[in-house]
Design an enzyme around this catalytic site. Structure first.
Site, PDB file in Angstrom:
ATOM      1  N   LYS A 142       0.811  -1.225   0.000  1.00 38.79           N
ATOM      2  CA  LYS A 142       0.000   0.000   0.000  1.00 38.79           C
ATOM      3  C   LYS A 142       0.842   1.273   0.000  1.00 38.79           C
ATOM      4  CE  LYS A 142      -4.363  -1.857   1.325  1.00 38.79           C
ATOM      5  NZ  LYS A 142      -5.403  -2.066   2.300  1.00 38.79           N
ATOM      6  N   ARG A 195      -3.774 -10.011   4.785  1.00 36.61           N
ATOM      7  CA  ARG A 195      -4.163 -10.033   3.370  1.00 36.61           C
ATOM      8  C   ARG A 195      -2.968  -9.541   2.561  1.00 36.61           C
ATOM      9  NH1 ARG A 195      -6.128  -6.604  -0.482  1.00 36.61           N
ATOM     10  NH2 ARG A 195      -7.751  -7.406  -1.854  1.00 36.61           N
TER      11      ARG A 195
HETATM   12  N1  HH2 Z   1      -7.413  -3.681   0.579  1.00 39.72           N
HETATM   13  C1  HH2 Z   1      -7.705  -3.664  -0.748  1.00 39.72           C
HETATM   14  C2  HH2 Z   1      -8.824  -4.341  -1.232  1.00 39.72           C
HETATM   15  N2  HH2 Z   1      -9.616  -5.063  -0.403  1.00 39.72           N
HETATM   16  N3  HH2 Z   1     -10.124  -5.831   1.777  1.00 39.72           N
HETATM   17  C3  HH2 Z   1      -9.844  -5.870   3.083  1.00 39.72           C
HETATM   18  N4  HH2 Z   1     -10.614  -6.578   3.920  1.00 39.72           N
HETATM   19  N5  HH2 Z   1      -8.768  -5.207   3.614  1.00 39.72           N
HETATM   20  C4  HH2 Z   1      -7.941  -4.460   2.833  1.00 39.72           C
HETATM   21  O1  HH2 Z   1      -6.989  -3.851   3.384  1.00 39.72           O
HETATM   22  C5  HH2 Z   1      -8.199  -4.392   1.433  1.00 39.72           C
HETATM   23  C6  HH2 Z   1      -9.331  -5.100   0.921  1.00 39.72           C
HETATM   24  C7  HH2 Z   1      -6.814  -2.915  -1.685  1.00 39.72           C
HETATM   25  O2  HH2 Z   1      -5.785  -3.732  -2.160  1.00 39.72           O
HETATM   26  P1  HH2 Z   1      -5.784  -4.447  -3.602  1.00 39.72           P
HETATM   27  O3  HH2 Z   1      -6.934  -5.411  -3.696  1.00 39.72           O
HETATM   28  O4  HH2 Z   1      -4.474  -5.037  -3.885  1.00 39.72           O
HETATM   29  O5  HH2 Z   1      -5.962  -3.246  -4.619  1.00 39.72           O
HETATM   30  P2  HH2 Z   1      -7.157  -2.773  -5.544  1.00 39.72           P
HETATM   31  O6  HH2 Z   1      -8.281  -2.354  -4.633  1.00 39.72           O
HETATM   32  O7  HH2 Z   1      -6.583  -1.634  -6.346  1.00 39.72           O
HETATM   33  O8  HH2 Z   1      -7.575  -3.949  -6.392  1.00 39.72           O
END
Ligand code: HH2
Length: 274
Positions: free
Chosen positions: A220, A254
């Site tokens: 992040k 995660r």
């Molecule tokens: N972070 C992201 C997405 N979903 N869900 C939970 N429970 N906790 C988190 O910290 C979280 C989440 C963002 O990360 P990522 O899926 O890699 O990115 P993007 O939203 O751009 O797909």
């Protein structure tokens, strides 16, 4: 101590790893890389082989500034992947804010629903209440398009705690048992670097809310702010953050980088630190 996750009963006696599978063209760290169906499946299976305990399948990026995705398109992205992976050795989670898709994903075999908006959409808790699907309730201030503009809290830890405690109460009144609930302070979702660090430092304060504690810090922007590195180069920083989160009480992390996280957690466990 365990987490009920569909037909799975996950022990919480050691930290669990949730591997991220983004079926999106625009996710902040791996957008477009695994967008094609066969690539997605190969990536998901690689994460299981590396030691993921859960896979989180998402079809809508929630990075700061991301544009929302329509139901039909999100459905087209995630349902075939869930169908292909359900029935395997690890539970499949769907990362969505849409009650219709929650229902369809569970019917397709998902054992967990992960909602960055904390099941605030009308009908969201009702969509998952029946059965034994796990639900991950995350805190977010604002919405992805604008959430990083001016995040503001008087006391970030108390306010996020209060929000999660209230959402757990609402979940329980919708007949979702405690053993099915995960809570997540939502690192990077409407939070400055200082807010994120305060939450990381005081993560243990979330343990008495009830619900398994999940932390998502992987790759992040806060890690970019600390190291000056681009998302794909934040593996070492992400592993450090996952270790700190576990030492401070997180029960599930995660992550994008499962193998690296698993090794680091194995060392932590061997040293009796988790
Ligand atoms: N972070 C992201 C997405 N979903 N869900 C939970 N429970 N906790 C988190 O910290 C979280 C989440 C963002 O990360 P990522 O899926 O890699 O990115 P993007 O939203 O751009 O797909």
């Amino acid at each position: 101590m365990f987490l009920r996750c569909g037909k799975f009963k996950l022990p919480l006696t050691r930290p669990l790893i949730m591997g991220v599978v983004n079926v999106t063209p625009d996710s902040f760290s791996d957008g477009g890389k695994y967008f094609e169906f066969n690539q997605t499946l190969a990536h998901a299976r690689a994460l299981i082989a590396e030691g993921a305990d859960i896979l989180d399948i998402g079809g809508e990026s929630t990075r700061p500034g991301a544009a929302p995705v329509g139901l039909e398109e999100e459905r087209r992205r995630v349902l075939p992947v869930i169908e292909a992976l359900a029935g395997g050795a690890v539970p499949i989670s769907v990362d969505t804010q849409k009650p219709d898709l929650m229902r369809e994903a569970v019917a397709a075999g998902a054992s967990m629903v992960n909602d960055v908006c904390g099941f605030r959409a009308p009908g969201a808790f009702e969509a998952v209440a029946a059965g034994d699907t796990a639900v991950c309730i995350m805190h977010m201030q604002g919405e992805p398009r604008t959430m990083q503009h001016h995040p503001h809290y008087t006391d970030v830890v108390e306010e996020v705690r209060g929000y999660l405690a209230e959402r757990v109460r609402v979940a329980e009144s919708a007949h979702i048992a405690r053993e099915r609930i995960l809570i997540d302070p939502g690192f990077g979702f409407g939070k400055t670097l200082e807010h994120n660090l305060a939450l990381l430092r005081q993560l243990r304060k979330f343990r008495d809310i009830g619900g398994a504690l999940l932390a998502g810090l992987s790759r992040k922007a806060l890690l970019g702010a600390i190291t000056g590195r681009e998302p794909a180069e934040r593996v070492f920083a992400s592993v450090a953050a996952a270790l700190i989160a576990v030492q401070n009480g997180a029960q599930i992390v995660r992550v994008h980088d499962v193998a690296a996280t698993r090794d680091a957690l194995a060392v932590l466990g061997a040293a009796g630190q988790n």
